[in-house]
Scaffold this motif. Sequence first.
Motif, mmCIF file in Angstrom:
data_model
loop_
_atom_site.group_PDB
_atom_site.id
_atom_site.type_symbol
_atom_site.label_atom_id
_atom_site.label_comp_id
_atom_site.label_asym_id
_atom_site.label_seq_id
_atom_site.Cartn_x
_atom_site.Cartn_y
_atom_site.Cartn_z
ATOM 1 N N VAL A 52 3.463 26.271 30.370
ATOM 2 C CA VAL A 52 3.214 26.173 28.924
ATOM 3 C C VAL A 52 3.909 27.342 28.250
ATOM 4 O O VAL A 52 3.714 28.509 28.638
ATOM 5 C CB VAL A 52 1.711 26.197 28.590
ATOM 6 N N LEU A 54 3.968 29.162 24.838
ATOM 7 C CA LEU A 54 3.177 29.331 23.620
ATOM 8 C C LEU A 54 3.937 30.236 22.658
ATOM 9 O O LEU A 54 4.322 31.353 23.025
ATOM 10 C CB LEU A 54 1.815 29.936 23.963
ATOM 11 N N GLY A 84 6.504 15.290 19.521
ATOM 12 C CA GLY A 84 5.351 16.176 19.473
ATOM 13 C C GLY A 84 4.249 15.680 18.564
ATOM 14 O O GLY A 84 4.400 14.696 17.832
ATOM 15 N N LEU A 370 5.167 22.274 28.546
ATOM 16 C CA LEU A 370 4.570 21.948 27.254
ATOM 17 C C LEU A 370 4.831 23.115 26.309
ATOM 18 O O LEU A 370 4.598 24.272 26.670
ATOM 19 C CB LEU A 370 3.066 21.726 27.401
ATOM 20 N N ILE A 372 3.921 24.831 22.665
ATOM 21 C CA ILE A 372 2.957 24.873 21.563
ATOM 22 C C ILE A 372 3.429 25.917 20.563
ATOM 23 O O ILE A 372 3.665 27.071 20.921
ATOM 24 C CB ILE A 372 1.545 25.218 22.052
ATOM 25 N N SER A 374 2.426 27.687 16.910
ATOM 26 C CA SER A 374 1.400 27.868 15.894
ATOM 27 C C SER A 374 1.588 29.236 15.246
ATOM 28 O O SER A 374 2.698 29.778 15.233
ATOM 29 C CB SER A 374 0.008 27.719 16.509
ATOM 30 N N VAL A 500 2.426 20.574 19.021
ATOM 31 C CA VAL A 500 2.401 20.486 20.484
ATOM 32 C C VAL A 500 3.492 19.512 20.893
ATOM 33 O O VAL A 500 3.495 18.360 20.455
ATOM 34 C CB VAL A 500 1.025 19.995 20.985
ATOM 35 N N ILE A 519 -6.315 25.759 21.007
ATOM 36 C CA ILE A 519 -5.094 25.933 21.796
ATOM 37 C C ILE A 519 -5.435 26.355 23.219
ATOM 38 O O ILE A 519 -4.850 25.856 24.191
ATOM 39 C CB ILE A 519 -4.164 26.956 21.123
ATOM 40 N N THR A 522 -6.719 23.558 25.451
ATOM 41 C CA THR A 522 -5.636 22.589 25.598
ATOM 42 C C THR A 522 -4.620 23.071 26.631
ATOM 43 O O THR A 522 -4.123 22.284 27.449
ATOM 44 C CB THR A 522 -4.954 22.346 24.246
#
Length: 547
Positions: A52, A54, A84, A370, A372, A374, A500, A519, A522
């Motif tokens: 992931v 982030l 996404g 993945l 993400i 934010s 995402v 988050i 997840t």
Amino acid sequence: MVSPFLTTGKQIRMRSLRNYLLSSATALALASLHAAPAIAGGQAVRSGYEHVLLISVDGLHAIDLANWVQNHPDSNFARLAGSGIIYPNAFTTAPSDSYPGMIAQVTGASPKTAGLFYDDSYDRTEYPSKASYTSAGQADPGCTGTVGTEVTNFEELDKSYDFTSGLVADITGGGTLGQVLTQLDPDNMQRKLVNGVCKPVYPHEYLRTNTIFEIIKGAGGITAWSDKHPAYEVLSGPSGKGIDDLFAPEINSQIPGGPAGDDYTTSYSAVRTYDTVKVNAVLNWIDGYNSTRTAAPGVPAIFGMNFQAVSVGQKLAKAGYGDDPSLTGGYLDSNATPGNALTLQFQFVDAALGQFVQELKAKGLDGSTLIIVSAKHGQSPIDVKDRVIQSDAPFQQTPGYGTSGFEICDDEALIWLQPDLQQAEYDAAKAYLLANAATLHIQELLDRTSLTPQYGDPFENSRVPDFIAVTNHGVICTGGSKLAEHGGFSDDDRNVALLVSAPDIKAQIVETLSYTTQIAPTILAALGLDPNKLKGVRAEGTAVLGK
């Protein structure tokens, strides 16, 4: 009262994100959004990802993401959105400071459970640092005298922090990048009596809940993160061991070659240079190296970084060292149209996202990663016409503030009374703040009665402020030209971007109310780990992001 956990009524004047994204017929693959209505419930992403990535883009509002995708359909943001899930009604913590905002993303917890309200805050059970005395030429009394002190989880903890200038010499913080404990100086840390011994308190010791880094590392995964201060060692979790590679160049350090006293937040171009140092660390991780490319432990299971470029573009009014003098910061209108400087900052972040995606593809990791995107916080006000400046000095005149109380005011105020005066002066303090509400632009005063169910009782919890003054929209505490700030409760502060993305995800918009605390669970679910291993998830019932 104003609930810190629910939206307080839209102050961002915007069309729905759905309309923004669907209004452009050429928006990359986004026509599929018509067939993807928001459905409450269900896990948004599958389990079984190996990695992931982030990304936190400080200041990135939901409307910023919407505008950028609409106006730049060939951008990297748009490509990520094309495969996404976008959550246009995502909210960060309240208070919306960087510290609790980032902690939320990796713990699943609000300040009530995590225990930290601001990077510059207070603890009623601790004592000032050794350096706060010795730098002033005073004898160090140790852990004696009146208890209760400001907690300085920012650049003041750095080894090379200058207590006179308030600046750090360079981005290393006086240590070695990639070895965060060499950058932190125990003499600069606040202290606490532990079994009769006066000991410094490291950032991770303040955290009252575990982090995804600890859980992922415990499951055998490599963990890595890059942020703006060495004080983000807090993200390692209570164990202090959750992050294998914490790369923390100091943002509040002198710009090389720039005017004395100018740090990286005083220039649009300098902060891009600063962020590039962290971008390179992320690229190194994708390549299987550590942040400084001096070892090759393998690709982390969880890794990422915080961008500062957009935040500086929103706050800094005019060009600084190395900038084109024609650049001006902030937005042009209430629809969040970025000005020329802020546009450059968005372009920079967009390009960096493209670098990450291309490197993942080059290493054959795109299908197993993945992404993400934010933000720790937004920025308020978006519309500069709403800006109202005030001094925070009157908060320091509150009865019971004494000589060792504390307040922090960015675009709301948190006030801690001196501990030995707290209960005796509490009613007088409340009366003073209410009597001066108009002068201080206080919209809502959160006192013990309203704070206790949301955060804990300030008479019992050593960290909870005695009062939070929720100010009118647009109010910021500054004596300078700063255009915006964060920390408050408005939607401009809290309604942040949340995207995402992975190649196997069908583009959609989920309009249900979401929180950045989601988050953390997840990420664990995506990696096939149990979100309930997070104390914050169990305590607050934090759900994985839905579809």
